[in-house]
Design an enzyme around this catalytic site. Structure first.
Site, PDB file in Angstrom:
ATOM      1  CG  HIS A 160     -17.431  93.394  88.113  1.00 49.94           C
ATOM      2  ND1 HIS A 160     -17.332  94.148  89.260  1.00 49.94           N
ATOM      3  CD2 HIS A 160     -17.441  92.092  88.534  1.00 49.94           C
ATOM      4  CE1 HIS A 160     -17.252  93.349  90.310  1.00 49.94           C
ATOM      5  NE2 HIS A 160     -17.330  92.090  89.903  1.00 49.94           N
ATOM      6  CB  SER A 281     -29.963 111.315  64.070  1.00 49.41           C
ATOM      7  OG  SER A 281     -29.228 112.489  63.771  1.00 49.41           O
ATOM      8  CE  LYS A 287     -26.982 107.426  66.499  1.00 46.12           C
ATOM      9  NZ  LYS A 287     -26.789 108.685  67.242  1.00 46.12           N
ATOM     10  CD  GLU A 294     -31.422 107.253  74.222  1.00 51.12           C
ATOM     11  OE1 GLU A 294     -30.836 108.323  74.424  1.00 51.12           O
ATOM     12  OE2 GLU A 294     -31.814 106.902  73.090  1.00 51.12           O
TER      13      GLU A 294
END
Ligand code: ARG
Length: 483
Positions: A160, A281, A287, A294
């Site tokens: 979970h 970024s 970043k 992704e």
């Protein structure tokens, strides 16, 4: 590309096709990439025609030579592709006649584009599934390498997405290894039906020539042909099976991609991806984004989409060949390209990531991950597990209310929760103890991890499907007591 000119089938037509009809129906823009398979199939067909005495040996030699020249032209980028010739098959055939004269027109003897294109897809998928298998092996090797390179690393195992029990990092990485092993086996199984020759089926009913499809099958290294010519031209199950295997690979890569994203976040910080495989970024200078993870996650969508495309194309399609089948190609090419690219980049991303054993260890230290061991300990001392679970849960609540770990609870407090507690419980409260105690088959204990690493090594060295690893990985089961 031009859009005018005579088509080989123009005999019964009185006016040319409309240019927009040419554009809509042509498969050339995407089936050009089958040229090598198309030529291989044509050479095999030509040789068979000559062996059967259907065309002369000299004619066959001229056709074969012409086909080789055409392959060179295509590879050199000088081949004059003509869109009005619809597809790769008619382009090559028309060019052959241009190059070697009317004898080139004997190539299609006893053959239709229906069995020809089916053969091209079989040849193409046979090659591509081998490349995918190699890349699956590459990713398996990268996972195995990281498992071996981080022997003592312990992290929370999750259920979970909540910290559950300590596990070895190797254990977690090997879970992906065995998942990919199943992918390799699925592809190997699909290859049994990919490696079949439909050539000789003609348009759908066979041929009035004495063709010998078995010898074509031998020549192409497949060794098997279809039993039924209608099935041979209508079948795309082998494409569906390949795409189903690829969709599952893509789904597996999406799970791995998600863990790269999670684990490289500051919240987890279990690993750092190499600069070479992350991006920045345009606005936020700090970043470092796990874009590869992704995209691995997202690309499962298009591969699954390709599978649905093929199933939908086939659904309700009457026998035998229908132009609908031309729609198998773009989806298939895209899915295979996507899976190959994802596997390659995932391998690089895993190989170059560095795992942070300290951070993983910190995550193991909080969250009462030893609670199951404490409950097991009470149960081993004769307390029914349900009662042991309850008492341990109360110990966790007590420790949490004091903001401390279980090992900081005095024995008197524990004994108040259950009289079966003794000082021996404190020895359990380290992650190493938790691992060592999980010596059961499949578990995260060091012995069992060594066994899994060895098994992984064996599987990497073997062809998929040749080691019955499910059986190998199981300890002999105790004999059943007689009833
Ligand atoms: N371009 C077609 C395909 O990809 C080749 C077969 C066409 N056959 C036909 N009879 N029109 O399926």
């Amino acid at each position: 590309m031009t859009t005018s000119g005579d088509k080989p089938w123009s005999g019964r037509f009185r006016s040319p096709t409309a240019p927009e009809a040419d554009l809509y129906t042509a498969s050339l823009p995407f089936d050009r990439r089958l040229y090598a398979q198309d030529i291989r199939g044509s050479v095999a067909h030509t040789r068979m025609l000559a062996r059967q005495g259907i065309i002369g040996a000299g004619e066959a030699a001229a056709i074969e030579e012409g086909l080789h020249q055409i392959e060179e032209e295509i590879e050199a980028g000088t081949f004059p592709w003509r869109l009005e010739l619809e597809d790769v098959h008619m382009n090559i055939e028309a060019r052959l006649v241009e190059k070697i004269g009317p004898v080139g027109g004997k190539l299609p003897t006893g053959r239709s584009r229906n069995d020809q294109v089916a053969l091209d897809m079989h040849l193409y998928l046979a090659e591509e599934t081998r490349v995918i298998d190699e890349r699956l092996c590459g990713l398996q090797a990268a996972l195995l390498g990281q498992a071996r390179a981080n022997p003592g690393a312990i992290l929370p195992g999750y259920t979970h997405l909540q910290r559950a029990q300590p596990v070895a990092l190797a254990h977690h990485l090997l879970a992906y290894f065995f998942m990919l092993q199943r992918d390799r086996e699925r592809l190997a199984d699909a290859r049994r039906r990919i490696e079949m020759v439909p050539l000789g089926a003609g348009a759908l009913a066979g041929s009035s020539f004495a063709l010998d499809p078995d010898s074509v099958a031998r020549d192409l290294g497949f060794g098997r042909r279809y039993a039924n010519s209608i099935d041979a031209v209508a079948d795309r199950d082998f494409v569906v099976e390949t795409l189903a295997a690829c969709a599952l690979i893509a789904v597996h890569l999406s799970r791995l991609g998600e863990e790269l994203v999670l684990w490289s976040s500051s919240e987890f910080a279990f690993l750092e991806m190499a600069d070479a495989y992350t991006t920045g970024s345009s606005m936020m200078p700090q970043k470092k984004n796990p874009v590869i993870g992704e995209l691995m996650r997202a690309k499962a969508g298009r591969v699954t989409g390709a599978l649905v495309t093929l199933l939908t194309v086939l659904k309700g399609l009457p026998l035998a060949y229908n132009s609908d089948l031309q729609e198998d190609k773009e989806a298939t090419f895209d899915a295979l390209d996507t899976v190959k690219a994802s596997l390659a980049i995932a391998t690089a991303a895993i190989t170059t990531s560095s795992f942070n054993a300290t951070r993983m260890r910190q995550a193991v230290a909080t969250g009462y991950l030893e609670a199951t061991d404490v409950a097991d300990y009470l149960a081993a001392r004769g307390v029914p597990f349900r009662k042991a679970h309850l008492a341990t849960g109360r110990a966790v609540a007590l420790a949490a209310s004091r903001g401390v770990g279980l090992k900081s609870l005095p024995l008197d407090d524990l004994r108040e929760l259950h009289p079966a507690f003794d000082a021996g419980v404190y020895a359990l409260l380290t992650p190493e103890a938790a691992l060592t105690r999980r010596a059961s088959p499949m578990g995260t204990g060091p012995e069992e991890i060594r066994r899994q690493l060895d098994l992984a090594e064996t599987l990497l060295a073997a062809s998929p499907g040749t080691v019955d690893w499910v059986a190998v990985s199981q300890s002999p089961l105790p004999a059943r007591p007689p009833r």
